[in-house]
Each structure stands twice: as structure tokens, then as C-alpha cells.
Design a protein around this motif. Structure first.
Motif, PDB file in Angstrom:
ATOM      1  N   ARG A 108      50.997  36.713  50.337  1.00 38.50           N
ATOM      2  CA  ARG A 108      49.629  36.736  50.620  1.00 38.50           C
ATOM      3  C   ARG A 108      49.278  37.429  51.879  1.00 38.50           C
ATOM      4  O   ARG A 108      48.469  37.219  52.487  1.00 38.50           O
ATOM      5  N   VAL A 197      42.136  41.328  33.163  1.00 31.36           N
ATOM      6  CA  VAL A 197      42.358  40.242  34.247  1.00 31.36           C
ATOM      7  C   VAL A 197      42.650  41.048  35.591  1.00 31.36           C
ATOM      8  O   VAL A 197      42.179  40.482  36.664  1.00 31.36           O
ATOM      9  N   SER A 200      39.395  41.416  36.930  1.00 27.07           N
ATOM     10  CA  SER A 200      38.693  40.280  37.417  1.00 27.07           C
ATOM     11  C   SER A 200      39.386  39.836  38.660  1.00 27.07           C
ATOM     12  O   SER A 200      38.706  39.127  39.519  1.00 27.07           O
ATOM     13  N   GLU A 203      37.415  41.527  41.269  1.00 24.89           N
ATOM     14  CA  GLU A 203      36.077  41.017  41.329  1.00 24.89           C
ATOM     15  C   GLU A 203      36.089  39.780  42.077  1.00 24.89           C
ATOM     16  O   GLU A 203      35.118  39.401  42.829  1.00 24.89           O
ATOM     17  N   ASN A 204      37.011  38.716  41.772  1.00 25.96           N
ATOM     18  CA  ASN A 204      37.286  37.299  42.507  1.00 25.96           C
ATOM     19  C   ASN A 204      38.402  36.916  42.151  1.00 25.96           C
ATOM     20  O   ASN A 204      38.563  36.149  41.304  1.00 25.96           O
ATOM     21  N   ARG A 207      38.722  33.105  41.791  1.00 30.31           N
ATOM     22  CA  ARG A 207      38.236  32.591  40.612  1.00 30.31           C
ATOM     23  C   ARG A 207      39.266  32.578  39.524  1.00 30.31           C
ATOM     24  O   ARG A 207      39.810  31.996  38.636  1.00 30.31           O
ATOM     25  N   THR A 208      39.772  33.969  39.567  1.00 24.62           N
ATOM     26  CA  THR A 208      40.799  34.326  38.529  1.00 24.62           C
ATOM     27  C   THR A 208      42.104  33.128  38.569  1.00 24.62           C
ATOM     28  O   THR A 208      42.684  32.787  37.689  1.00 24.62           O
ATOM     29  N   GLU A 209      42.434  32.793  39.491  1.00 27.52           N
ATOM     30  CA  GLU A 209      43.665  32.055  39.684  1.00 27.52           C
ATOM     31  C   GLU A 209      43.309  30.595  39.353  1.00 27.52           C
ATOM     32  O   GLU A 209      44.219  30.162  38.849  1.00 27.52           O
ATOM     33  N   LEU A 210      42.069  29.995  39.800  1.00 31.30           N
ATOM     34  CA  LEU A 210      41.671  28.989  39.327  1.00 31.30           C
ATOM     35  C   LEU A 210      41.441  28.769  37.794  1.00 31.30           C
ATOM     36  O   LEU A 210      41.334  27.868  37.159  1.00 31.30           O
ATOM     37  N   LEU A 211      41.452  29.916  37.154  1.00 25.79           N
ATOM     38  CA  LEU A 211      41.354  29.946  35.535  1.00 25.79           C
ATOM     39  C   LEU A 211      42.797  30.068  35.209  1.00 25.79           C
ATOM     40  O   LEU A 211      42.860  29.974  34.006  1.00 25.79           O
ATOM     41  N   GLY A 212      44.012  29.968  35.951  1.00 21.92           N
ATOM     42  CA  GLY A 212      45.218  29.837  35.479  1.00 21.92           C
ATOM     43  C   GLY A 212      46.009  31.270  35.590  1.00 21.92           C
ATOM     44  O   GLY A 212      47.071  31.211  35.004  1.00 21.92           O
ATOM     45  N   TYR A 213      45.495  32.234  36.059  1.00 23.72           N
ATOM     46  CA  TYR A 213      46.034  33.604  35.921  1.00 23.72           C
ATOM     47  C   TYR A 213      46.847  33.699  37.153  1.00 23.72           C
ATOM     48  O   TYR A 213      46.425  33.418  38.245  1.00 23.72           O
ATOM     49  N   ASP A 214      48.043  34.318  37.348  1.00 24.37           N
ATOM     50  CA  ASP A 214      48.700  34.314  38.390  1.00 24.37           C
ATOM     51  C   ASP A 214      48.757  35.846  39.181  1.00 24.37           C
ATOM     52  O   ASP A 214      49.106  36.772  38.702  1.00 24.37           O
ATOM     53  N   ARG A 216      49.325  37.161  41.563  1.00 24.85           N
ATOM     54  CA  ARG A 216      50.314  37.793  42.380  1.00 24.85           C
ATOM     55  C   ARG A 216      51.319  38.623  41.495  1.00 24.85           C
ATOM     56  O   ARG A 216      51.770  39.823  41.849  1.00 24.85           O
TER      57      ARG A 216
END
Lengths: 333, 248
Positions: A108, A197, A200, A203-204, A207-214, A216
């Protein structure tokens, strides 16, 4: 026809002209220059993808380019046949990017530090290879040569046939084909789920991680894809000039790649090609005619563009085109 | 409560330097339950949500979702387990259209045809069918809230966390949001953080009161409103104001 489809057709026709048309009209000498522009345009595309679409400001794209070039040089001197060295010249930068990406994205690291780290990696290569002047610094039979670089690197050959060299003007067509393949490959990638993705995340990311995309993993893969393309470009560059030196890792060179993209327009692929060719052409022309100092002129142009056309040329022309179309539509109705 | 809980926190604590935002919260939510979370500003509600979704790693304590620990998991893997959050300030892909936003959320678990069907369904459910091609940044605030509700829903979660879903909405929009939430709450568990008492009365069965990072009370809305202690820390004025508005 939508703008996207129109752009695709235009670029399709342009690549056919580039591959088949240009060699028929242009003189041999210019064709050799063009080959260099093409190799650089591939490098420009690699960063346009990583930075413009992945939102990853990789200030050390030259590290992957240079590693590709040196890998090719060392491997082809040792092997004498170019197929495996070309693949290694792509593979090693990919591995470097995966390792770097793992530490940067999984750790991170924030965007600013990411730029600093990648730049530092490039400069580490610069000084490391620069310090390899002595007899004892060689890999197999390939001497690294320090700041003098590695001369007489064998050219690319027809796969499996080391005596059939593809050099000088003959390198043009394969290079042009590779440019088209990289360009359309990236477009297809960006239109895929992975590409969506990736954008995305730019862009954000939260939010992308909270949608379940990794995020990293996806950013690491994007960096690796960019590194592979940059490595390919390095291979072409090295094979084109039969030479590579540590300047490929220098600050001036890595900053230039960023400049190509800003001139053409961040967030576009065509802009990356256009910006690269424009700047390269201008630099070559200024160098030959000696009208003015290359660095001063390029610096002035760069400042002017950042101030006057901050979004770059391609987005500017796209907006202009849209406005004209609308006006014509209004006049017609 | 019947059966094992869907979500359970034990002694959940989150400290930022000297500030303790969540101070040993013991919270339990049953499967399919809709719970409202209230409490004054700074009571730790949003921090509690951030711990549940992995955006913050709790200093101490345990979070069990379906019996498995979530502490230390990354936000994306918690999302994959079926917890989805609507953040306090709508977090959207501002450059993309309404449909593209929803497509991104829906596409992770669905193939192309299923994604298209899900987007069509959700865009209607949250009342944005006629705005499907609008760019998210151009939507008015209330519709941005609905779009984020749609994103959360498109993940098909087992537990939805909604942080102030009616903030900044007009009275009609609040009523419509209550309708949407009742509709989607039929087959999934939900925790809703809210300040609007009227809205809570429209949707909630049980209410949990947060105060200074702890759970102060947990009961039905009517009992909560009657609770002296709760009135003291938080509700006094607001509950009165809510009543007046409903009388009008």
C-alpha cells in the motif's frame, strides 16, 4: 457509426498504411529512422497503459525498457540466435514488475512514493551497469562495458535461422506489425472485464475494493503487462542500433517517456504514439539541422503544452471534432 | 433469537492514538434481520462500519461473520464473503454512467447475460431506469445515494451496511428510500445508520444505540424512545422534533 468504431477503423487503415504503404514510398534511410520511432512508440504505449488507464505513475518505465534491451544483448551474444533472447527480453522485465508490484501495491505504497521508487529502480540500474566497465564484468561471453555500453549486438534473425538476419530497413515491417499488435491488443484488453476494473480502480480504488475486486493484484498485473511491452520495445531498440548503453536508464530518458504521453494526451493510446513520434521527429530534425539546441526547444515546447493544452493534443482534437459535428448537426436540422 | 447469529462482534475496539472511537462493542445480528444504528455524531458508528468492512483493522476484539473471523481480512475479501457497504458520502465511479457503475458491481459474480439482467433489474428497483445513461457525477444528490444503494445491491450481499442512506434527501425521497430498503430487506440482513427518526420508524424493528463507542441500549423503537437514559444522551430534542413533523 460511433466514435469508438470510427476510431477503430481509422487506426486499422492507418496500421495497414504503416506496415505496407510506408516502406513502398519512403527511402531506406528514413525507414531506418522510422523503425526507431516505432520502437519508442511501443514504449510510449506501455506507459500510456500503466499510467493513463491504470493510474499508476511509473516514473521508471525506462527500467523495464533498459532491462529488456540489456537482457536481449547479453542473451543474443551468448546464444547467437535471437528467438529466446527476445522472449527473455520480455520475460525479465515482467518478473521485475511482479516483484516491484508485489512490494508497492501489497505494501500500500502511496502514489508519490510509487513514482519515487520506480525512478530509483531505474537509476540504480543506471549506476550499477555504469560501474561494470572492467574485464571481470561479463555474463557468459557478453561484456557489460560500463558507460561505454555493449557494441556489436547481433541483430534479430528469422526464428531458427541465425544466418537470416533481419536488420537495417528489413526491421521496419516486423516493428510496425508489433506496434499494431500492441496497440490493438491493449485496446482489446481495455475493453475486457480486466480493463474495466483497472479503469475503475483509477477512478475510485476504495469503491472497487468494496465491490470485491482485489486492486493490489490487478495493479500488479497491469504493471507487469506494461513492463513486458516496455521490454519488447527495449529489445527492438537494442537490435535496431546493435548497441545498448546505460543511458536507457537515465533520468533524461525516463522523463522523456512521460513527456511523450503528456504531449499526446494522458488517457489515450493514440496520443501516446502521436506524442512520441512528434517529439522524436522534432528532436531528430533539430539535431540534423542544428537550428537550435534540442533540449531548449523541447523544454520550451513541453512548458507551452502543459500550460496551453494541459490535456494533450488527442483529447483536444477529439473535443474539437465533437463540437464541429454538433454544429453541423444543428445546421442540418 | 433463533439459530446462530449472522454477525457478532466481541469487545470490538478501535483506537486512533489517544482517541477511542469504538470501545468494546458487543453486537449481534441475526440472519435476515434489519437493524438501525443510532447515536450522536462521533459515537463510533461509521468507524464500526469501517472495522466490519476491513477498511480499518480493529485494535482489539473479534468480528465473526457466519462464525468466521473477519479481523485482518482485506476489504475485497470481506466483500467477497457477502458484506457490502454504502458509505456515508456516496462513493461512486463519477466518470461512468449509471449502468456502467452497476455493471462493474454486478459483473464480478455474473456472466455477461446475467450481468445485463441484473443491471436492468436494479436500475428499476432504485428508481433510476430513465437515468441509466447519465454520468454519475451529474446526478443530483438523492439519486447518487440511490445509485450507491444499487451498487451495494448488485453485489448480492448477505449483509448490507447502509451509512446514512437518506442524508441530504427531501421528504419524498426519504419515503421512497424507505420503500426501496423495505423491498430489498426482505431477503437479506441489513444494518442502517441513521439520524432521521421518522425514517427509522418507517423501516426498523429493533434499534441499537451507540454512545461513546459503546452500545448503550438495544430495543424496539418505541421502547428506545421511552428510555430515559437514551433520551438524555441523544434523543431528547430529535425525537420531539420527529413527532412534531409527523403530526404536521
Amino acid at each position: 457509426m460511433s466514435r469508438n468504431a470510427l476510431g477503430l477503423w481509422t487506426m486499422g487503415v492507418l496500421s495497414l498504411v504503416l506496415v505496407f504503404g510506408v516502406p513502398a514510398i519512403v527511402e531506406t534511410f528514413a525507414l531506418i529512422d522510422f523503425t526507431l520511432f516505432i520502437a519508442m512508440a511501443i514504449l510510449s504505449l506501455s506507459l500510456a497503459f500503466v499510467w493513463g488507464f491504470g493510474g499508476i505513475l511509473c516514473f521508471g518505465q525506462s527500467a523495464f525498457f533498459g532491462l529488456g534491451a540489456y537482457t536481449y544483448a547479453v542473451a543474443v551474444i551468448n546464444m547467437g540466435e535471437s528467438t529466446v533472447p527476445i522472449l527473455l527480453g520480455i520475460l525479465l522485465p515482467v518478473i521485475l514488475a511482479l516483484v516491484l508490484g508485489y512490494f508497492m501495491f501489497y505494501g500500500r505504497v502511496s502514489d508519490v512514493y510509487l513514482a519515487v521508487i520506480t525512478l530509483a529502480v531505474s537509476l540504480v540500474f543506471y549506476y550499477l551497469i555504469g560501474a561494470s566497465a572492467g574485464e571481470e564484468y561479463k555474463i557468459g561471453s557478453a561484456r557489460l562495458g560500463g558507460y561505454n555500453g555493449m557494441p556489436s549486438v547481433p541483430p534479430i534473425n528469422v526464428p531458427g535461422n541465425p544466418s537470416a538476419a533481419v536488420e537495417y530497413e528489413a526491421l521496419y515491417v516486423p516493428a510496425a506489425v508489433l506496434l499494431a499488435v500492441v496497440y490493438f491488443g491493449l485496446r482489446a484488453l481495455l475493453a475486457s472485464d480486466f480493463g474495466r476494473v483497472l479503469v475503475s480502480i483509477r477512478e475510485n480504488e476504495a469503491r472497487t475494493e468494496l465491490l470485491g475486486y482485489d486492486a493490489r493484484r490487478i495493479k500488479t498485473v497491469a504493471l507487469a503487462i506494461g513492463a513486458g511491452i516496455a521490454g519488447l520495445s527495449g529489445v527492438l531498440f537494442c537490435a535496431w542500433g546493435a548497441y545498448v548503453s546505460p543511458t536507457v536508464f537515465s533520468l533524461v530518458f525516463t522523463a522523456q517517456i512521460i513527456m511523450w504521453i503528456l504531449v499526446g494526451g494522458l488517457g489515450t493510446l493514440t496520443g501516446a504514439i502521436l506524442g512520441c513520434v512528434l517529439i522524436q521527429y522534432l528532436a531528430t530534425w533539430l539535431g540534423e539541422t542544428k537550428i537550435a539546441d534540442v533540449n531548449i526547444v523541447l523544454g520550451a515546447i513541453f512548458v507551452a503544452i502543459v500550460l496551453l493544452v494541459p490535456s494533450g493534443f488527442v483529447p483536444m482534437f477529439a473535443r474539437l471534432g465533437d463540437t464541429l459535428m454538433r454544429r453541423r448537426g444543428e445546421a442540418g436540422s | 433469537m433463533t439459530g446462530p447469529p449472522l454477525l457478532e462482534t466481541r469487545g470490538l475496539t478501535m483506537r486512533f492514538g489517544g482517541v477511542t472511537a469504538v470501545a468494546g462493542a458487543d453486537f449481534t445480528l441475526g440472519p435476515g434481520e434489519l437493524r438501525c444504528l443510532i447515536g450522536p455524531n462521533g459515537a463510533g458508528k461509521s468507524t464500526f462500519f469501517k472495522c466490519l468492512t476491513g477498511q480499518l483493522r480493529p485494535t482489539e476484539g473479534e468480528i465473526l461473520f457466519d462464525g468466521e473471523s473477519l479481523v485482518g481480512e482485506e476489504p475485497h475479501s470481506i466483500a467477497r464473503r457477502g458484506i457490502s457497504i454504502k458509505t456515508q458520502v456516496p462513493s461512486l465511479f463519477d466518470g461512468l454512467s449509471v449502468a456502467e457503475n452497476l455493471r462493474l458491481a454486478a459483473a464480478r459474480t455474473r456472466n455477461r447475460a446475467e450481468t445485463r439482467a441484473a443491471v436492468d433489474e436494479i436500475v428499476g428497483l432504485v428508481g433510476l431506469a430513465d437515468r441509466a445513461d447519465s454520468i454519475a457525477s451529474q446526478l443530483p444528490h438523492g439519486q447518487r445515494q440511490w445509485l450507491e444503494l444499487g451498487l451495494v445491491l448488485a453485489c448480492d450481499p448477505r449483509l448490507m451496511l447502509l451509512d446514512e442512506p437518506t442524508a441530504g434527501m427531501t421528504k419524498q425521497e426519504v419515503a421512497r428510500t424507505a420503500g426501496i430498503i423495505r423491498e430489498i430487506g426482505r431477503d437479506r440482513a441489513m444494518i442502517v445508520v441513521e439520524h432521521d427518526m421518522q425514517f427509522i420508524q418507517m423501516i426498523a424493528h429493533r434499534v441499537t444505540v451507540f454512545h461513546q463507542g459503546r452500545i448503550l441500549a438495544e430495543d424496539t423503537m418505541d421502547n428506545i424512545l421511552a428510555d430515559e437514559q437514551v433520551r438524555d444522551v441523544y434523543l431528547g430534542k430529535q425525537a420531539g422534533a420527529g413527532r412534531e413533523r409527523s403530526d404536521a
